[in-house]
Enzyme design. Structure first.
Site, PDB file in Angstrom:
ATOM      1  N   ASP A   8       1.023  -1.139  -0.006  1.00 51.91           N
ATOM      2  CA  ASP A   8      -0.013  -0.111   0.139  1.00 51.91           C
ATOM      3  C   ASP A   8       0.723   1.184   0.035  1.00 51.91           C
ATOM      4  O   ASP A   8       1.357   1.693   1.079  1.00 51.91           O
ATOM      5  CB  ASP A   8      -0.962  -0.184   1.280  1.00 51.91           C
ATOM      6  CG  ASP A   8      -1.753   1.146   1.269  1.00 51.91           C
ATOM      7  OD1 ASP A   8      -2.213   1.526   0.348  1.00 51.91           O
ATOM      8  OD2 ASP A   8      -2.033   1.710   2.545  1.00 51.91           O
ATOM      9  N   GLU A  67      -1.733  -1.504  -4.690  1.00 47.76           N
ATOM     10  CA  GLU A  67      -2.653  -0.783  -4.812  1.00 47.76           C
ATOM     11  C   GLU A  67      -2.564   0.224  -6.189  1.00 47.76           C
ATOM     12  O   GLU A  67      -1.621   0.706  -6.268  1.00 47.76           O
ATOM     13  CB  GLU A  67      -3.345  -0.068  -3.697  1.00 47.76           C
ATOM     14  CG  GLU A  67      -4.441   0.668  -3.811  1.00 47.76           C
ATOM     15  CD  GLU A  67      -5.121   1.416  -2.552  1.00 47.76           C
ATOM     16  OE1 GLU A  67      -5.619   0.593  -1.968  1.00 47.76           O
ATOM     17  OE2 GLU A  67      -4.718   2.240  -2.330  1.00 47.76           O
ATOM     18  N   ASP A 139      -2.278   1.206   7.512  1.00 49.00           N
ATOM     19  CA  ASP A 139      -1.529   0.798   6.176  1.00 49.00           C
ATOM     20  C   ASP A 139      -1.092  -0.520   5.991  1.00 49.00           C
ATOM     21  O   ASP A 139      -1.121  -1.211   4.914  1.00 49.00           O
ATOM     22  CB  ASP A 139      -0.425   1.910   6.194  1.00 49.00           C
ATOM     23  CG  ASP A 139      -0.783   3.383   6.107  1.00 49.00           C
ATOM     24  OD1 ASP A 139      -1.496   3.746   4.990  1.00 49.00           O
ATOM     25  OD2 ASP A 139      -0.482   4.187   7.204  1.00 49.00           O
TER      26      ASP A 139
END
Length: 185
Positions: A8, A67, A139
């Protein structure tokens, strides 16, 4: 059996998560956050590259997912996020990985059942799905969710469950899955 690294990316914190996939079952392996320090963006990007290189050397993942960039309200934030993501992508490419990319909506849908889930819902589902004793930082939880999304996708579990519909992008088998073609098989 495959070890999946989920990333991420962020310009201040980059989350990472590793899940072990075996016969459609997923177990927690490791997770954490790379807290970026430095006065310049270039120093932070170099830190992302170096930290991901260290993770690859330490854990030796088989597959990697990240992502996709999303449209932020603030253009400056979106640019910094894109650059952080770019540093991660270059690192992964230089290590020879085929990188699998998922939108935030796809990840949330895969893990929570709704594409509009908030960070708390994602964290709660990660705790539940991976049977964790504590809630990971947001996160790190997002990175674990990215790894799980890829695991579900690559194993065909999302297609079989009907959670995701074909989007006409091609390339991935679950996106092309047509349950009508496979009736009775």
């Amino acid at each position: 059996m495959a070890l999946i690294l989920g990333i991420d990316p962020g310009s201040r914190i980059t989350g990472y998560g590793l899940v072990q996939a075996e016969h459609g079952r997923f177990t927690y392996h490791a997770s954490g956050c790379i807290r970026l320090q430095g006065e310049t963006l270039a120093q932070k990007l170099a830190q992302i590259y170096a930290s991901i290189s260290e993770l690859i050397a330490q854990y030796r993942p088989d597959q990697v997912a990240i992502e996709q960039v999303f449209m932020a309200k603030n253009a400056d934030s979106a640019l910094k996020l894109g650059q952080a993501r770019g540093a991660a992508l270059v690192c992964l490419a230089n290590h020879g990985f085929a990188v699998h990319e998922y939108s935030a909506k796809e990840v949330k849908l895969a893990v929570t059942g709704t594409g509009g889930a908030d960070k708390t819902q994602v964290q709660q589902m990660i705790v539940h799905l991976l049977k964790l004793s504590a809630t990971p930082q947001a996160d790190a939880a997002d990175a674990l969710a990215i790894a799980l999304c890829h695991g579900y996708t690559s194993s065909g579990l999302l297609a079989l469950s009907g959670q995701l519909q074909a989007k006409g992008r091609g390339g991935s088998r679950w996106r092309d899955y047509d349950p009508q073609r496979h009736k009775g098989t």
